[in-house]
Design a protein around this motif. Structure first.
Motif, mmCIF file in Angstrom:
data_model
loop_
_atom_site.group_PDB
_atom_site.id
_atom_site.type_symbol
_atom_site.label_atom_id
_atom_site.label_comp_id
_atom_site.label_asym_id
_atom_site.label_seq_id
_atom_site.Cartn_x
_atom_site.Cartn_y
_atom_site.Cartn_z
ATOM 1 N N ARG A 12 0.834 -1.200 0.000
ATOM 2 C CA ARG A 12 0.000 0.000 0.000
ATOM 3 C C ARG A 12 0.873 1.257 0.000
ATOM 4 O O ARG A 12 0.621 2.210 -0.742
ATOM 5 C CB ARG A 12 -0.918 -0.008 1.222
ATOM 6 N N VAL A 13 1.909 1.253 0.805
ATOM 7 C CA VAL A 13 2.805 2.415 0.886
ATOM 8 C C VAL A 13 3.573 2.585 -0.425
ATOM 9 O O VAL A 13 3.732 3.707 -0.924
ATOM 10 C CB VAL A 13 3.757 2.275 2.087
ATOM 11 N N ALA A 14 4.013 1.483 -1.023
ATOM 12 C CA ALA A 14 4.743 1.566 -2.291
ATOM 13 C C ALA A 14 3.843 2.094 -3.412
ATOM 14 O O ALA A 14 4.286 2.912 -4.231
ATOM 15 C CB ALA A 14 5.306 0.195 -2.659
ATOM 16 N N GLY A 15 2.601 1.650 -3.450
ATOM 17 C CA GLY A 15 1.674 2.160 -4.458
ATOM 18 C C GLY A 15 1.431 3.646 -4.308
ATOM 19 O O GLY A 15 1.418 4.403 -5.294
ATOM 20 N N ALA A 16 1.246 4.084 -3.068
ATOM 21 C CA ALA A 16 1.029 5.516 -2.828
ATOM 22 C C ALA A 16 2.286 6.317 -3.154
ATOM 23 O O ALA A 16 2.194 7.421 -3.725
ATOM 24 C CB ALA A 16 0.606 5.738 -1.380
ATOM 25 N N ALA A 17 3.455 5.778 -2.819
ATOM 26 C CA ALA A 17 4.703 6.480 -3.127
ATOM 27 C C ALA A 17 4.902 6.607 -4.634
ATOM 28 O O ALA A 17 5.344 7.653 -5.128
ATOM 29 C CB ALA A 17 5.886 5.751 -2.499
ATOM 30 N N LEU A 18 4.547 5.572 -5.373
ATOM 31 C CA LEU A 18 4.652 5.630 -6.824
ATOM 32 C C LEU A 18 3.708 6.684 -7.397
ATOM 33 O O LEU A 18 4.088 7.458 -8.293
ATOM 34 C CB LEU A 18 4.348 4.260 -7.419
ATOM 35 N N LEU A 19 2.493 6.755 -6.872
ATOM 36 C CA LEU A 19 1.560 7.786 -7.327
ATOM 37 C C LEU A 19 2.066 9.186 -6.994
ATOM 38 O O LEU A 19 1.909 10.120 -7.789
ATOM 39 C CB LEU A 19 0.180 7.563 -6.718
ATOM 40 N N LEU A 20 2.659 9.352 -5.822
ATOM 41 C CA LEU A 20 3.198 10.665 -5.461
ATOM 42 C C LEU A 20 4.389 11.043 -6.338
ATOM 43 O O LEU A 20 4.592 12.223 -6.654
ATOM 44 C CB LEU A 20 3.581 10.693 -3.982
ATOM 45 N N LEU A 21 5.176 10.043 -6.752
ATOM 46 C CA LEU A 21 6.275 10.311 -7.678
ATOM 47 C C LEU A 21 5.738 10.787 -9.025
ATOM 48 O O LEU A 21 6.232 11.765 -9.602
ATOM 49 C CB LEU A 21 7.127 9.054 -7.851
ATOM 50 N N VAL A 22 4.709 10.119 -9.520
ATOM 51 C CA VAL A 22 4.072 10.540 -10.769
ATOM 52 C C VAL A 22 3.498 11.951 -10.616
ATOM 53 O O VAL A 22 3.629 12.790 -11.515
ATOM 54 C CB VAL A 22 2.976 9.521 -11.178
ATOM 55 N N ALA A 23 2.887 12.230 -9.477
ATOM 56 C CA ALA A 23 2.311 13.554 -9.242
ATOM 57 C C ALA A 23 3.384 14.632 -9.219
ATOM 58 O O ALA A 23 3.150 15.757 -9.691
ATOM 59 C CB ALA A 23 1.522 13.563 -7.936
ATOM 60 N N SER A 24 4.567 14.312 -8.689
ATOM 61 C CA SER A 24 5.635 15.316 -8.680
ATOM 62 C C SER A 24 6.060 15.675 -10.101
ATOM 63 O O SER A 24 6.316 16.840 -10.411
ATOM 64 C CB SER A 24 6.827 14.830 -7.856
ATOM 65 N N PHE A 25 6.120 14.671 -10.988
ATOM 66 C CA PHE A 25 6.441 14.970 -12.388
ATOM 67 C C PHE A 25 5.318 15.760 -13.045
ATOM 68 O O PHE A 25 5.572 16.628 -13.892
ATOM 69 C CB PHE A 25 6.723 13.683 -13.166
ATOM 70 N N MET A 26 4.092 15.465 -12.678
ATOM 71 C CA MET A 26 2.959 16.215 -13.225
ATOM 72 C C MET A 26 3.003 17.668 -12.762
ATOM 73 O O MET A 26 2.682 18.583 -13.526
ATOM 74 C CB MET A 26 1.647 15.551 -12.822
#
Length: 188
Positions: free
Chosen positions: A42-56
């Protein structure tokens, strides 16, 4: 030279090693709490989404500097939606309080008072693997409503919190069952 932040860190570690039943003096006893920590999936999935959001967000800034304000606005809204999704993924799970039981999903949240819950038990049954359509044999924590109504599965040992962590699933299931035993109304 004393380093006071190290003693605070040791105190935090000592608190994490405790069984979690001790209530802090400033803590509200009626607040909703999750009786387990979010799992690594769960934490890894959220971290991956936050990484994508930072690029966005970086793309939003570049688009805004280029002068395309409508494109920057669309990109900003999309980035905020991804951040909200990451936070919702982290919030998902089972929450308990003296007033009841709450199952938080990605899209829905269902709260039950302890009077509505007849029994909470761990059963062997086919469970979904990481929430995907594929099912495997595993353990599930289920709740039975008053009158025998079957409620949705609360926890499984193959979800994003407990995959490959059977001891953590057993502890979490025992905690939820203990909350249910303590606060559930005993039928007369």
């Amino acid at each position: 030279m004393p380093l006071p932040f190290l003693t605070a860190d040791r105190a935090l570690d000592a608190h994490e090693d405790s069984d979690g039943d001790d209530v802090l003096a400033h803590e509200d006893p009626d607040r909703w709490r999750r009786p387990y920590r979010p799992g690594p999936w769960r934490v890894a999935g959220a971290a991956l989404l936050l990484l994508v959001a930072s690029f966005m967000l970086l793309a939003t800034m570049i688009i805004a500097f280029a002068g395309a304000w409508s494109g920057a606005g669309v990109c900003l809204v999309a980035a905020l939606a991804v951040i909200g999704s990451a936070l919702r993924i982290l919030r998902a799970g089972v929450w308990v309080s003296p007033s009841g039981l709450r199952r938080v999903g990605f899209f829905t949240t269902r709260s039950l008072t302890w009077d509505e819950v007849a029994e909470v038990r761990t059963v062997q049954q086919p469970v979904r693997w990481l929430g995907l359509p594929r099912t495997v044999q595993g353990q599930a924590l289920t709740a039975v409503g008053q009158g025998g109504a079957e409620l949705p599965v609360l926890l499984t040992d193959h979800n994003a919190d407990f995959l490959s962590r059977t001891e953590a699933f057993d502890r979490a299931a025992d905690m939820v069952e203990a909350w249910a035993d303590e606060y559930r109304a005993v039928p007369a």
